[in-house]
Design a protein around this motif. Structure first.
Motif, PDB file in Angstrom:
ATOM      1  N   CYS A 191      45.656  43.539  48.936  1.00  0.00           N
ATOM      2  CA  CYS A 191      45.051  44.343  48.873  1.00  0.00           C
ATOM      3  C   CYS A 191      45.606  45.829  50.017  1.00  0.00           C
ATOM      4  O   CYS A 191      47.276  45.416  49.739  1.00  0.00           O
TER       5      CYS A 191
ATOM      6  N   ARG B  92      37.381  55.449  44.535  1.00  0.00           N
ATOM      7  CA  ARG B  92      36.485  54.001  44.851  1.00  0.00           C
ATOM      8  C   ARG B  92      36.107  53.774  42.967  1.00  0.00           C
ATOM      9  O   ARG B  92      35.632  54.176  42.259  1.00  0.00           O
TER      10      ARG B  92
ATOM     11  N   VAL C 270      35.443  47.994  48.907  1.00  0.00           N
ATOM     12  CA  VAL C 270      36.404  49.239  48.063  1.00  0.00           C
ATOM     13  C   VAL C 270      36.688  50.344  48.600  1.00  0.00           C
ATOM     14  O   VAL C 270      35.403  51.304  48.134  1.00  0.00           O
TER      15      VAL C 270
ATOM     16  N   VAL D  15      41.254  52.663  44.701  1.00  0.00           N
ATOM     17  CA  VAL D  15      42.127  51.878  43.878  1.00  0.00           C
ATOM     18  C   VAL D  15      43.482  52.314  43.893  1.00  0.00           C
ATOM     19  O   VAL D  15      43.766  53.454  43.457  1.00  0.00           O
TER      20      VAL D  15
ATOM     21  N   ILE E 123      43.872  47.009  45.715  1.00  0.00           N
ATOM     22  CA  ILE E 123      42.864  47.843  46.660  1.00  0.00           C
ATOM     23  C   ILE E 123      42.107  47.644  47.928  1.00  0.00           C
ATOM     24  O   ILE E 123      42.871  47.058  48.396  1.00  0.00           O
TER      25      ILE E 123
ATOM     26  N   LEU F 210      41.400  48.852  51.000  1.00  0.00           N
ATOM     27  CA  LEU F 210      40.073  48.295  51.546  1.00  0.00           C
ATOM     28  C   LEU F 210      39.157  49.196  52.650  1.00  0.00           C
ATOM     29  O   LEU F 210      39.712  49.972  53.609  1.00  0.00           O
TER      30      LEU F 210
END
Lengths: 145, 615
Positions: free
Chosen positions: A19, A108, A119, A122, A131, A133
């Protein structure tokens, strides 16, 4: 995201997920601290920790993202500021601080095993996906009004 | 010149003077022949007039001017004081108070013409001279400018000396070129400014013209044209400055955190073998205690600040109620933390109003009962160790316990069969919200109205409320509040390995949990403690603690909030500690019994339980 030339982000691991949180909202990274449980608020809240005399509410990233804890992870708390309030996000392991060119980050996308609403984007680092966040969306159901 | 930044100061100073005016008027009204109060009233109103004019609040200045004229006429015995004069003076002081508040809030308006007319009629002049500073003299262009040094001394007792000094410089500037201002203009606006000002002026005006212009700033003691004397700020003994309360609040918060850090350092030093660390920890501890004491002392304010509003209240109430009430105050000099003082006015107001309204009888009733026709309400403050006791007592009719008990039994048939109400039980009954509605207490005394409000507020401050009442002789309410809110003494309880803090203000006693004393109360588990049935709450069940089995011996904390008692069964009591309630961002769904959080001496956070919500 696309109009920014680079993305500054803190990369961390929660369970099996890589993440990232935008560096702009990350205030501090703390080692794992024992939290005082707050009864009645659900598993997603780890509890309160003492950060140099100030109380910080820590949320459990594993519960929020429904990820299993991995034994090899040391644990860390990423202090984020959301809506003028500071929260701790308990994660498995902080991996890196990254500057990624904008073209390496896509908008996203649907990813298996994670709620797409959490999300923001990416990206790819060393050939692996991470990801970015949406921390606002992640903590919104938990934090007080 | 922008004077708006002085509005707060103007308001604070004017309020002080107006409050003093009310006290003086009350004193004078009680003894109309004694004219000592008139001089004080005149000076206060004159000061407000001057401040109002300086600030450009012409409405305030004008009303103060009319009032001042009436007081001057009375002082010089040109006007006789009649029965209506006091009412007019009270009315005018009230109106001036409103005008000051409105002006400071930027909503200045002209004074009420009817009031102005009434003041003028009483003064005996149809149209008094309007107030306002004289216009500054015009500069004569024909003379050659010459340089002079000017020294201005503002009266030591003048308010807003900084503003007046700035104004004096501005007035001088209207007549010439001003330079070398000492102290510099920015420092004039500080409260430390001692009222001595020097500057150099190049002007064609004469010294008389310059002095006259400078004097229009008001409260000027002297204007001298000479070499400026060195400005010496060290004169005098104790010097005082006004400090913004918010700044003191922030300072107190920091000290609270320092206290927590000190506790933590003490624990770490205790775990270490390093004697240097232990010594440093001791030294830090002493220093922090010293700072804590000083900051708390800086926040301390005499209770008289709150008491001073009540004589007027009782006077007005007694007039409205057709009663004769003497109101006495004792211990005005006793000090309390400002944050408590700000909150204590309301409970006192309720209790004093109750005493006047329901406690003190009419003169006829009192005489029939063999009492003097004038009733007495006493508001007294006294220091008791780390708390302050505030007492509101009256020599009125007292409370009829039998009638209160009968009423309580009607409300709650399950109530115990006690023959008489103890003071504690009496308070619990009358502090029940809505207990004494008018029809409920006919023949009792009407008490209870507002007692619940007073009780709740006092409890919120970590204090207690007690009552003592003798039928036919009077009633006394005792409010006991801590000296400061900053630090709360708490009992630490363990449930399933987790520690929770319980403010001691709510802890009535602790007993051992005895399974044989368990009974049921309205299908809930309850505990019989000294023949009283108290509902139980098991802390480990409440907080759904998943750790460790419950120990066989369990202490039970009897919590008391108002008339309600709760037996809180815990795993263990782990000590007492002074805690500082620390803010945190609460997540959603936090149970109501969590009243806050704190940091314990070992650095771990702990939740503070709200006794009122444990039921």
């Amino acid at each position: 995201m696309a109009d920014s030339p680079t993305l500054h982000a803190v990369i961390f691991r929660i369970g099996a997920l890589n993440c990232a949180a935008p560096a702009g909202i990350v205030r501090e990274i703390l080692p794992r601290l024992d939290a005082t449980r707050i009864p009645g608020v659900g598993q997603a809240v780890e509890g309160l920790v003492n950060v140099r005399g100030t109380l910080l509410t820590v949320l459990d990233g594993h519960v929020l993202l429904q990820q299993p804890r991995r034994e090899e992870d040391e644990g860390a708390i990423i202090v984020v500021e959301v809506g003028g309030r500071r929260y701790g996000l308990g994660v498995g392991q902080v991996v890196d601080f990254l500057e990624v060119p904008a073209h390496a980050v896509a908008e996203r996308a649907e990813l298996p095993g994670i709620d797409p609403r959490l999300v923001k984007a990416v990206g790819i680092r060393d050939g692996a996906h991470f990801i970015v966040l949406d921390i606002d969306a992640l903590v919104a159901p938990i934090i007080g009004s | 010149m922008d004077l708006s930044k002085y509005a707060g100061l103007f308001l604070a100073e004017s309020r002080e003077h107006l409050s003093g005016c009310n006290q003086l008027l009350l004193m004078w009204e009680r003894e109309p022949a004694n004219r000592d109060a008139v001089g004080g009233l005149f000076r206060s109103i004159h000061t407000i007039k001057g401040m109002g004019a300086t600030m450009g609040f012409t409405g305030v200045a004008e009303l103060a001017h009319r009032l001042e004229s009436l007081l001057d006429a009375i002082r010089q015995e040109r006007v006789t004081v009649e029965s209506g004069t006091f009412q007019l003076l009270f009315r005018a002081v009230d109106a001036l108070g409103e005008a000051v508040e409105e002006a400071a809030a930027g909503r200045e308006r002209a004074p009420d013409p009817a009031l102005v007319a009434a003041l003028d009629r009483a003064t005996g002049q149809a149209g008094a001279t309007p107030a306002g500073p004289a216009p500054p003299p015009r500069r004569r262009a024909t003379d050659t400018p010459r340089a002079r040094s000017v020294q201005v001394i503002i009266r030591a007792d003048a308010v807003m000396r900084g503003a007046r000094a700035v104004l004096a410089v501005r007035r001088a500037e209207s007549l010439g070129r001003v330079g070398a201002v000492r102290p510099p203009l920015v420092q004039l606006e500080r409260e430390e400014f001692d009222g001595r000002l020097a500057f150099r002026i190049e002007s064609a005006a004469t010294e008389d013209e310059l002095a006259a212009a400078i004097r229009t700033a008001g409260e000027i003691e002297a204007v001298r044209f000479e070499e400026p004397a060195p400005v010496d700020g060290t004169a005098g003994g104790r010097r005082q400055i006004r400090v913004d309360l918010n700044r003191l609040d922030r300072l107190m918060k920091q000290v609270g955190e320092l206290v927590v850090a000190r506790s933590r350092l003490g624990v770490l030093a205790g775990q270490s073998d390093d004697p240097a660390l232990a010594e440093l920890s001791d030294r830090m501890s002493r220093l922090v205690s010293g700072i804590q004491t000083e900051v708390i002392a800086a926040r301390m304010t005499p209770v008289g600040d709150v008491f001073e509003r009540f004589p007027r209240l009782v006077r007005d109430l007694s007039r409205d109620l057709g009663k004769r009430i003497r109101f006495d105050v004792e211990g005005e000099e006793i000090e309390l933390d400002r944050s408590i003082l700000d909150e204590i006015g309301d409970p006192l107001l309720h209790l004093i109003r109750n005493a006047a309204d329901h406690g003190i009888e009419s003169p006829e009733v009192r005489e029939r009962a063999g009492k003097p026709p004038e009733g007495r309400i006493l508001l007294a403050a006294a220091r008791e160790r780390n708390s302050v006791v505030l007492r509101v007592s009256d020599d009125g009719r007292g409370i009829d316990r039998a009638a209160v008990l009968a009423r309580a039994r009607r409300d709650d048939p399950a109530r115990g069969e006690a023959e008489a109400l103890s003071d504690d039980a009496l308070l619990r009954v009358i502090a029940r919200p809505g207990f004494s509605t008018a029809q409920a207490v006919s023949g009792v005394s009407g008490r209870g109205v507002g007692v619940d409000v007073a009780m709740t507020r006092v409890r919120q401050l970590g204090g207690t409320l007690e009552i003592r009442s003798d039928l036919g002789k009077g009633t006394t309410f005792l409010i006991r509040v801590p000296l400061t809110l900053a630090i709360v003494r708490a009992l630490l309880a363990d449930a399933g390995g987790e520690r929770y803090a319980l403010p001691l203000a709510y802890v009535a006693e602790t007993v051992e949990f005895d399974p044989r004393a368990v009974t049921a109360l309205r299908s809930r588990e309850a505990l019989v403690v000294r023949e009283q049935v108290i509902p139980t709450v098991h802390l480990r069940d409440l907080v759904a603690s998943r750790e460790r089995p419950a120990p066989s011996r369990r202490p039970t904390v009897i919590l008391e909030v108002g008339e309600r008692r709760t037996a809180l069964v815990v795993d263990a009591l782990v000590g007492q500690q002074d805690i500082v309630v620390a803010p945190f961002d609460a997540p959603r769904g936090m149970p109501p019994y969590v009243g806050g959080a704190t940091i314990l001496a070992d650095g771990a956070p702990a939740l503070v339980l709200d006794a009122a919500a444990l039921r």
